[in-house]
Structures are given as structure tokens and as C-alpha cells.
Design a protein around this motif. Structure first.
Motif, PDB file in Angstrom:
ATOM      1  N   GLU A 253       0.833  -1.213   0.000  1.00 61.22           N
ATOM      2  CA  GLU A 253       0.000   0.000   0.000  1.00 61.22           C
ATOM      3  C   GLU A 253       0.865   1.259   0.000  1.00 61.22           C
ATOM      4  N   ARG A 254       1.948   1.232   0.783  1.00 60.59           N
ATOM      5  CA  ARG A 254       2.842   2.398   0.817  1.00 60.59           C
ATOM      6  C   ARG A 254       3.428   2.660  -0.560  1.00 60.59           C
ATOM      7  N   ARG A 256       2.234   1.683  -3.411  1.00 63.83           N
ATOM      8  CA  ARG A 256       1.170   2.097  -4.335  1.00 63.83           C
ATOM      9  C   ARG A 256       0.961   3.621  -4.227  1.00 63.83           C
ATOM     10  N   ARG A 257       0.925   4.124  -2.994  1.00 63.61           N
ATOM     11  CA  ARG A 257       0.729   5.576  -2.810  1.00 63.61           C
ATOM     12  C   ARG A 257       1.911   6.353  -3.383  1.00 63.61           C
ATOM     13  N   LEU A 258       3.158   5.874  -3.084  1.00 56.92           N
ATOM     14  CA  LEU A 258       4.355   6.606  -3.535  1.00 56.92           C
ATOM     15  C   LEU A 258       4.504   6.621  -5.049  1.00 56.92           C
ATOM     16  N   GLY A 260       1.975   6.562  -7.067  1.00 59.16           N
ATOM     17  CA  GLY A 260       0.762   7.143  -7.643  1.00 59.16           C
ATOM     18  C   GLY A 260      -0.131   6.099  -8.278  1.00 59.16           C
ATOM     19  N   THR A 262      -3.094   3.520  -8.881  1.00 60.69           N
ATOM     20  CA  THR A 262      -4.516   3.564  -8.513  1.00 60.69           C
ATOM     21  C   THR A 262      -5.135   2.162  -8.510  1.00 60.69           C
ATOM     22  N   THR A 298       9.901   5.676   4.760  1.00 59.49           N
ATOM     23  CA  THR A 298       9.297   6.599   3.789  1.00 59.49           C
ATOM     24  C   THR A 298      10.371   7.219   2.903  1.00 59.49           C
ATOM     25  N   ARG A 302      11.046   6.453  -1.028  1.00 61.27           N
ATOM     26  CA  ARG A 302      10.935   7.577  -1.962  1.00 61.27           C
ATOM     27  C   ARG A 302      12.176   7.620  -2.876  1.00 61.27           C
TER      28      ARG A 302
END
Ligand code: NAD
Length: 319
Positions: A253-254, A256-258, A260, A262, A298, A302
Motif C-alpha cells: 500500500e505504501r 502504491r501511494r508513492l 501514484g 490507482t 518513507t 521515496r
């Protein structure tokens, strides 16, 4: 301890290339020994051509010769991703056994210190949490992953044997999941696979129910830990890893968010003997080496996502 001349086996791989870079830029001469089975010369772009760096194309399953003095042998040569070590299981065992024997022989002949890049896989599917170094593990000796796990356990035993019989000063680092730039996007390991899928807008595939846990350590922290252990006379084994345990679904999930992404996370069939829980106790590394990870998950993710985005863009532009 200051290093003058270091041999890094597996130096063209993910971790090894960062180790070579760190050593060269801190003043040591480095001989990188690699057969490029899973490593890439492009991983060494930052040190190639440097007067203190030398690449030797060689296979550690053959006896190793390195002319001139050597004060440390850092032995990392071994395929590390399950896809790679399962593709040629006998080769994996030859690398883990003969390769370690030859690296230890090299250390013995040069009266050099020796560091073994071992793994949390020696704990198998652990029954104790978090894992401390005195835990003997729970390994299936005949499962598909045993080719990797057992050859690392053999490598650890051989390191101890060389100390006992020949006085070779060796240390054992048990590395837990490490991640960062220069992992191969296609090597099948969790972080590059999730990032590649996220950046491509594909669903991220989690094998099994995703409740299995992992603890992650950014590459610069892992490399600092390995070099601190090599500089120290402490034999170990010492866990080198991040002490924060996350479920694989949380990691997916992390990412997926980083990236972008969907698309929802999807589940694939669980892998045989996939450990349910993995988390190091790093009290020993803190006490003996003054080491602990510094890069947050994080920040590390990144940096890794940025690296993958830049390199896949470069590949697309080149293609
Ligand atoms: P990697 O596959 O990127 O690097 C391994 C390197 O060893 C490659 O450059 C490969 O070409 C080389 N190699 C393989 N077989 C060889 C042979 N027979 N002769 C010469 N060179 C050979 O893997 P990595 O992630 O950089 O792992 C490096 C070491 O750290 C391995 O020993 C691995 O078991 C250990 N480790 C890594 C992790 C991790 O999370 N990355 C975790 C635990 C242990």
C-alpha cells in the motif's frame, strides 16, 4: 581499522556495488570479483576507471587468485533473489559452498580479515520473534529455498571452521531485507516488483494473504553496518536489518501511494516456505558496532521509487 586493499566478491551486484563505492570513496583500493551472473557492470559506473578500483571477471566457484596485498575480503557473491537462486539450484549451492571456501582460502593466504554476507534466511520460518542471533532457526532442509538457506548456513559454519583451524578472523553479518537503487527491476524481489508494477499503473501483486511480515533496511544503512562489522573484530553473527515490522500488504500500500498507483493490490498464490514473520533484534549491532538504521522507510522508499522512475524513463527514452 583502516582498509588499504579490499576484495569484494559479488561487487557488481546490488549491495556489492554500493559497498565498492563506499570503500573507494573513503580511500581504500578495491578489487571487485564478480562473474556478472546477477550483477551488472553498469552498477559500477561511479567507480569504473577510478585508480583505486579494479574489476576482475571471475567465478568464485573456481579458486581465486589476487596478486598483491589484501587486508580484507568481503564475501557477497551469491544470487540473492529467489527467482535467481531457484533458476539454477545446483549453481546456487556451488556458489554458496565452493564460493565461500575459495573466498575464505583467499583470506587465509593473505592473512586478511573476512566478512560473510549471510542472511536472515538462516532463521527459516522463525518460531521466535524478533529474531536474536542465538536463535538456531526453523529451516526446511529439503524445500525449494533450502538451496539458498542451507548454503548460507554452511557458509556460516565454514567461516567458524576457518577461524578454529586456521585462525582466519571472520565475521558473519545476517542481512535482513535490504532495498534501494540498483536492484534489478525484474529480479523478482518484493520491493522492485512492487515499484515496477506501481509505476506501470498495474495492480501490485502480493503473494499469499499479505499478512506475512518483513522488516526493511535501506541500502546505505546496510552498507554502513557491513563495513562497521568488517572494521570491528567482533565475529558475530550480527543481525543487520531494520527493526520495524510491517505486513507485506502494508508495504504494498505504501508503494502504491508513492508511485501514484490507482489499481488495487491483488493476491497471487503463496510461495512455498515463505516465512510468516521476519524481524531482527538489532541490540547486538547497536551495542558492538554502534550501528542502527538511520534512513526512514518513507525516505528510503521515496529514493528508490525516484531511482526506478528515472532509470525506466531513461530506458524508455533509449528504446
Ligand atoms: P545480487 O544478486 O544483486 O548480487 C550478488 C552478486 O554476486 C552479483 O553481482 C552476482 O553476479 C555475483 N555472483 C553470483 N554468483 C557468483 C559467482 N559464482 N562468482 C562470482 N560472482 C557471483 O544480490 P545482493 O542483494 O546484492 O546480495 C549480495 C549478498 O548479500 C548475497 O550474498 C546475499 O545472499 C546477501 N544478502 C542480501 C540481502 C538483500 O536484501 N539484498 C539479504 C540477505 C543477504
Amino acid at each position: 581499522m583502516r582498509f588499504e586493499r579490499v576484495v569484494v566478491t559479488g561487487g557488481a551486484g546490488f549491495l556489492g556495488s554500493h559497498v565498492c563505492e563506499e570503500l573507494v570513496f573513503s580511500g581504500a583500493s578495491v578489487v571487485c570479483v564478480d562473474n556478472l551472473a546477477t550483477g551488472r557492470l553498469s552498477n559500477l559506473d561511479t567507480v569504473a576507471g577510478h585508480p583505486r578500483f579494479h574489476f576482475e571477471h571471475a567465478d568464485v566457484t573456481e579458486p581465486l587468485r589476487v596478486p598483491g596485498p589484501v587486508d580484507v575480503v568481503l564475501h557477497l557473491a551469491c544470487p540473492a533473489s529467489p527467482a535467481a537462486y531457484l533458476r539454477e539450484p545446483v549453481t546456487t549451492m556451488r556458489t554458496g559452498s565452493l564460493g565461500t571456501l575459495h573466498a575464505l582460502e583467499l583470506a587465509r593466504l593473505h592473512r586478511a580479515r573476512f566478512l560473510l554476507a549471510s542472511t536472515s534466511e538462516v532463521y527459516g520460518d522463525p518460531l521466535r520473534h524478533p529474531q536474536t542471533e542465538d536463535y538456531w532457526g526453523n529451516v526446511n532442509p529439503v524445500g525449494p529455498r533450502s538451496v539458498y538457506d542451507e548454503s548460507k548456513r554452511f557458509s556460516e559454519a565454514l567461516t567458524i571452521a576457518y577461524q578454529a583451524q586456521y585462525g582466519v578472523r571472520g565475521s558473519i553479518a545476517r542481512i535482513f531485507n535490504s532495498y534501494g537503487p540498483r536492484m534489478r527491476p525484474d529480479d523478482g524481489r518484493m520491493i522492485p516488483a512492487f515499484i515496477r508494477q506501481g509505476l506501470a499503473g498495474e495492480p501490485i501483486t502480493v503473494f499469499g494473504d499479505g499478512a506475512q511480515t518483513r522488516s526493511l533496511c535501506y541500502v546505505s544503512d546496510t552498507v554502513r553496518g557491513l563495513i562497521a562489522l568488517a572494521r570491528n573484530d567482533f565475529p558475530g553473527p550480527v543481525n543487520i536489518g531494520g527493526p520495524d515490522e510491517l505486513s507485506v500488504t502494508q508495504i504494498a500500500e505504501r508503494i502504491r501511494r508513492l508511485t501514484g498507483g490507482t489499481a488495487p493490490v491483488r493476491h497471487g498464490e503463496a510461495m512455498t516456505d515463505d516465512p510468516r514473520r521476519r524481524c531482527p533484534d538489532i541490540a547486538l549491532a547497536r551495542r558492538e558496532l554502534g550501528w542502527a538504521p538511520q534512513v526512514s522507510l518513507t525516505e528510503g522508499l521515496r529514493r528508490t521509487v525516484d531511482h526506478f522512475a528515472a532509470t525506466s524513463f531513461a530506458h524508455r527514452a533509449a528504446g
